[in-house]
Scaffold this motif. Structure first.
Motif, short mmCIF file in Angstrom:
data_model
loop_
_atom_site.label_atom_id
_atom_site.label_comp_id
_atom_site.label_asym_id
_atom_site.label_seq_id
_atom_site.Cartn_x
_atom_site.Cartn_y
_atom_site.Cartn_z
N ARG A 38 0.84 -1.21 0.00
CA ARG A 38 0.00 0.00 0.00
C ARG A 38 0.87 1.25 0.00
NH1 ARG A 38 -4.65 -1.54 4.48
NH2 ARG A 38 -6.08 -2.62 3.05
N PHE A 39 1.96 1.22 0.75
CA PHE A 39 2.86 2.37 0.79
C PHE A 39 3.45 2.63 -0.60
CE2 PHE A 39 7.27 3.89 1.20
CZ PHE A 39 7.03 5.14 1.77
N ARG A 40 3.87 1.58 -1.27
CA ARG A 40 4.45 1.75 -2.60
C ARG A 40 3.39 2.18 -3.61
NH1 ARG A 40 9.55 -2.25 -3.24
NH2 ARG A 40 10.16 -2.27 -1.04
N LEU A 41 2.20 1.67 -3.46
CA LEU A 41 1.13 2.07 -4.36
C LEU A 41 0.76 3.53 -4.17
CD1 LEU A 41 -0.79 1.00 -6.53
CD2 LEU A 41 -2.39 0.39 -4.70
N SER A 42 0.90 4.03 -2.94
CA SER A 42 0.56 5.44 -2.67
C SER A 42 1.49 6.40 -3.39
CB SER A 42 0.61 5.71 -1.16
OG SER A 42 1.95 5.65 -0.68
N GLY A 64 -9.63 -0.24 0.11
CA GLY A 64 -9.05 1.10 0.10
C GLY A 64 -8.63 1.57 -1.27
N LEU A 65 -9.32 1.10 -2.33
CA LEU A 65 -9.05 1.55 -3.69
C LEU A 65 -10.34 2.17 -4.25
CD1 LEU A 65 -7.04 -1.55 -4.94
CD2 LEU A 65 -6.11 0.72 -4.43
N PRO A 66 -10.65 3.40 -3.87
CA PRO A 66 -11.92 4.02 -4.25
C PRO A 66 -12.07 4.12 -5.77
CG PRO A 66 -10.39 5.67 -3.37
CD PRO A 66 -9.79 4.33 -3.11
N GLY A 67 -13.25 3.76 -6.24
CA GLY A 67 -13.55 3.86 -7.66
C GLY A 67 -13.05 2.72 -8.50
N ALA A 68 -12.37 1.76 -7.90
CA ALA A 68 -11.81 0.64 -8.65
C ALA A 68 -12.68 -0.60 -8.52
CB ALA A 68 -10.40 0.33 -8.17
N ARG A 69 -12.75 -1.35 -9.59
CA ARG A 69 -13.39 -2.67 -9.56
C ARG A 69 -12.32 -3.68 -9.16
NH1 ARG A 69 -13.80 -7.17 -13.19
NH2 ARG A 69 -12.27 -6.11 -14.53
N VAL A 70 -12.50 -4.31 -8.02
CA VAL A 70 -11.51 -5.24 -7.49
C VAL A 70 -12.02 -6.67 -7.64
CG1 VAL A 70 -10.14 -5.96 -5.50
CG2 VAL A 70 -10.66 -3.53 -5.86
N VAL A 71 -11.26 -7.49 -8.34
CA VAL A 71 -11.57 -8.91 -8.49
C VAL A 71 -10.61 -9.68 -7.58
CG1 VAL A 71 -11.62 -10.88 -10.06
CG2 VAL A 71 -12.37 -8.62 -10.86
N ALA A 72 -11.17 -10.46 -6.67
CA ALA A 72 -10.37 -11.26 -5.75
C ALA A 72 -10.20 -12.67 -6.31
CB ALA A 72 -11.03 -11.32 -4.38
N ASP A 101 -5.67 -3.17 -14.99
CA ASP A 101 -4.57 -2.21 -15.06
C ASP A 101 -3.70 -2.24 -13.80
OD1 ASP A 101 -6.40 -1.00 -13.36
OD2 ASP A 101 -6.82 0.68 -14.69
N LEU A 102 -4.10 -3.08 -12.82
CA LEU A 102 -3.30 -3.26 -11.61
C LEU A 102 -3.49 -4.68 -11.10
CD1 LEU A 102 -1.55 -2.15 -9.22
CD2 LEU A 102 -3.71 -1.44 -8.14
N VAL A 103 -2.38 -5.37 -10.85
CA VAL A 103 -2.41 -6.68 -10.20
C VAL A 103 -1.60 -6.60 -8.92
CG1 VAL A 103 -1.79 -9.12 -10.35
CG2 VAL A 103 -2.70 -7.95 -12.37
N LEU A 104 -2.22 -7.00 -7.81
CA LEU A 104 -1.57 -6.98 -6.50
C LEU A 104 -1.53 -8.41 -5.96
CD1 LEU A 104 -3.50 -3.95 -4.94
CD2 LEU A 104 -1.17 -3.91 -5.85
N SER A 105 -0.46 -8.73 -5.24
CA SER A 105 -0.38 -10.05 -4.63
C SER A 105 0.49 -9.97 -3.38
CB SER A 105 0.22 -11.07 -5.61
OG SER A 105 0.28 -12.35 -5.02
N ALA A 106 -0.04 -10.48 -2.27
CA ALA A 106 0.70 -10.47 -1.01
C ALA A 106 0.71 -11.86 -0.40
CB ALA A 106 0.09 -9.47 -0.02
N GLY A 107 1.89 -12.44 -0.25
CA GLY A 107 2.05 -13.68 0.50
C GLY A 107 1.56 -14.93 -0.18
N ALA A 134 3.91 -7.05 -5.98
CA ALA A 134 3.77 -8.30 -5.22
C ALA A 134 4.81 -8.38 -4.12
CB ALA A 134 3.91 -9.50 -6.15
N ALA A 135 4.46 -9.13 -3.09
CA ALA A 135 5.39 -9.42 -2.00
C ALA A 135 5.17 -10.87 -1.58
CB ALA A 135 5.16 -8.49 -0.81
N PHE A 136 6.24 -11.58 -1.33
CA PHE A 136 6.11 -12.96 -0.86
C PHE A 136 7.37 -13.34 -0.09
CE2 PHE A 136 7.83 -13.08 -5.14
CZ PHE A 136 8.88 -13.99 -5.07
#
Length: 227
Positions: A38-42, A64-72, A101-107, A134-136
């Protein structure tokens, strides 16, 4: 299951499903990753509209991504269902090219059978100007645990089985990103030290995280007290 694969896919799903109910009690490492991402994305000035939270677990990263469509998406059915998302492995993504337009991955990416293939699929589902963060766990994760278990089993049994999977180090991660075709790839590492006063306490946390061994060639012998 393909015998050439290092990880047991079905067992990974079972481990994550078992961990889902009490995940918050042992999610401190993933929470640290989420905070860092989140810090890096900010620091990115653009706004994202279509986001994939890959390995969503408790869904915290996609919030915490206002206006974005988030697919889990998650390898575990329970996590995916709780997030209203899709159950799938990271190296078997069911999404069309250019969907996000954004892919996030944690752990999550440390336990993928085909990590180069997963990264290639992630690049494909990204739009040309998309961002992947991503972080792992990697590098020397559980190195002392691996060494202690090896020494204990050899001393007592005269042989040792596989209990801890090998990890990807930062240099290899950078090479994999380049091979997958990412533009301007950056890979770095952070050392986080966590101490336990006993092996059972560590094992309890790993179980609660859904991170006990899923190696296809794992040792099925239980660790005796003398080991």
């Amino acid at each position: 299951m393909d015998q050439a694969e290092p990880f047991d896919r079905a067992l990974r799903r079972q481990r994550r499903d078992r961990a889902a109910a009490g995940f918050a009690d042992a999610a401190f490492l993933r929470a640290h990753m989420v905070e860092e991402l989140r810090f890096r994305l900010s620091a990115v000035s653009r706004r994202f509209t279509d986001v994939l939270d890959l390995g969503c677990a408790d869904g915290a990263l996609g919030q915490g991504l206002p206006g974005a469509r988030v697919v889990a998406a998650d390898a575990g059915f329970a996590f995916a269902r709780a997030a209203g998302g899709v159950q799938c492995d990271e190296d078997r993504l069911p999404f069309a090219d250019g969907s996000f337009d954004l892919v996030l991955s944690a752990g999550a990416l440390h336990a993928v059978n085909d990590l180069p293939g997963a990264l290639t699929l992630i690049r494909r589902v990204l739009r040309p100007d998309g961002l992947f963060l991503a972080a792992f766990v990697g590098g020397e994760t559980l190195a002392r645990t691996r060494a202690a278990m090896l020494a204990g089993e050899v001393a007592v049994r005269g042989a040792a089985g596989a209990h801890v999977a090998p990890m990807v180090d930062v240099r290899a991660a950078g090479d994999l990103l380049r091979r997958a075709g990412f533009a301007l790839p950056v890979a770095d590492s952070e050392r986080v030290t966590v101490r336990y006063d006993s092996l059972p306490a560590l094992a309890a946390d790993l179980r609660a995280m859904g991170e006990t061994s899923i190696l296809a060639a794992r040792s099925r012998a239980s660790l005796r007290r003398d080991v």
